[in-house]
Design an enzyme around this catalytic site. Structure first.
Site, PDB file in Angstrom:
ATOM      1  N   SER A 115     -13.548  -3.734   1.459  1.00 47.03           N
ATOM      2  CA  SER A 115     -14.939  -3.292   1.555  1.00 47.03           C
ATOM      3  C   SER A 115     -15.310  -3.200   3.021  1.00 47.03           C
ATOM      4  CB  SER A 115     -15.863  -4.287   0.852  1.00 47.03           C
ATOM      5  OG  SER A 115     -17.215  -4.098   1.236  1.00 47.03           O
ATOM      6  N   TYR A 150     -18.058 -13.363   1.006  1.00 51.61           N
ATOM      7  CA  TYR A 150     -17.619 -12.042   0.551  1.00 51.61           C
ATOM      8  C   TYR A 150     -16.848 -11.326   1.647  1.00 51.61           C
ATOM      9  CZ  TYR A 150     -17.788  -7.353  -1.495  1.00 51.61           C
ATOM     10  OH  TYR A 150     -17.452  -6.114  -2.004  1.00 51.61           O
TER      11      TYR A 150
END
Length: 323
Positions: free
Chosen positions: A161, A187
């Site tokens: 990501s 994350y």
């Protein structure tokens, strides 16, 4: 792979290319693919495109009923098998079953993931985002390696990501045992790990003609945002004050189908036949980031570092041995 190789290769595709564009001329007849998270969000579209190209696709699922419902309208040779990515024993059981059933494995798409969730832990006490997004896929890939070795030029795709740019691996406190939990730092760490994993895996596959890549799928509204409130998404600029997609999202986000195209590119494009471990975005190899890079594009140098990739690999091996 060196950071200098991390540059676009003029693939001919763009941010909003559709699956049929990327898969034009690609024949996957006789090929076998495993797609984690293949029953939600861009995973469904990945399965749809691979099956349409002729692949036999296996979708591991923690919730079989949900997988059956979400894949009911997808045509092709698609099978669902039980697996919980957050449970290493379940991952190993799935891999053992695949080894008993499949002659080889051509494509492994490590697509599943969780994002910015409240603090929780998975066995044996790992922080959940690192434990699920990275360690679950690390364990799965290692367990499926004998099947990958039997395939002709297999590929593994690891979904990262753009969030990786926030921070890399928190080497001194991976599981937030000494510091306060920060869901976005966790994350970013997990997504950095996904990219470094592909970088470390690809040379380990080279002896049998395999390769691995990581991808940033782009901004897409999917169930991945399940743990974010409307207020948080407004603050991030994804939604307007009325809770509808913002102008930023309308211009910069992709549909779920468009969101799977970089995965398809990394999994199948002949343009990558002589490349290893690269990070891709918008169905092309990503540009190495510098001080002039826009915030939502390019790849940070810290996930293109082979020493960090090897350090993560060895740490992950140690963690896995303890389970």
């Amino acid at each position: 792979m060196t950071a200098q190789q991390q540059r676009p290769i003029a693939s001919g595709f763009h941010m909003k290319s559709e699956p049929d564009e990327v898969m034009a001329g690609i024949d996957l007849s006789g090929k076998i693919a495993v797609v984690t998270g293949g029953y939600s969000g861009i995973g469904v579209e990945t399965v749809r495109a691979l099956a349409k190209a002729g692949a036999r696709v296996i979708v591991p699922a923690r919730t079989r009923g949900k997988a059956e419902r979400n894949l009911a309208g997808v045509d092709g040779d698609i099978a669902i098998a039980d697996m919980d990515l957050a449970d290493i024993a379940s991952v190993r059981a799935f891999a053992d079953k695949m080894e008993s059933l499949l002659p080889m494995l051509d494509l492994l798409i490590n697509n599943a993931g969780i994002m910015a969730c409240p603090q929780r832990r998975v066995v044996p006490g790992w922080e959940a985002q690192f434990g699920t997004n990275h360690m679950g896929h690390f364990a799965l890939t290692k367990a499926l390696m004998p099947l990958l070795e039997k395939a002709d030029n297999p590929r593994v795709v690891s979904l990262s990501s753009i969030a990786h740019k926030r921070n890399g691996i928190l080497w001194d406190d991976v599981h937030f045992e000494k510091s306060d939990y920060d869901k976005w730092a966790a994350y970013a760490q997990a997504k950095s790990a996904n990219a470094l994993f592909a970088l470390g895996l690809s040379p380990r596959m080279a002896d049998f003609g395999g390769r691995a890549f990581s991808v940033h799928p782009g901004g897409i509204f999917t169930p991945l945002q399940r743990d974010l409130t409307t207020e948080e998404q407004i603050e991030l600029g994804w939604l307007d004050k009325d809770g509808q997609p913002s102008e930023l999202a309308k211009q910069g986000f992709k549909t779920p189908a468009q969101g799977c195209t970089t995965t398809l590119f990394a999994a199948t494009s002949p343009l990558l036949d002589d490349k290893h471990g690269l990070y891709c975005e918008d169905a092309d190899v990503a540009q190495l980031a510098d001080e002039n890079s826009p915030p939502y594009f390019h790849v940070a140098p810290h996930v293109c570092d082979t020493e960090s990739a090897e350090r993560l690999w060895q740490m992950s091996e140690e963690m896995l041995r303890a389970v």
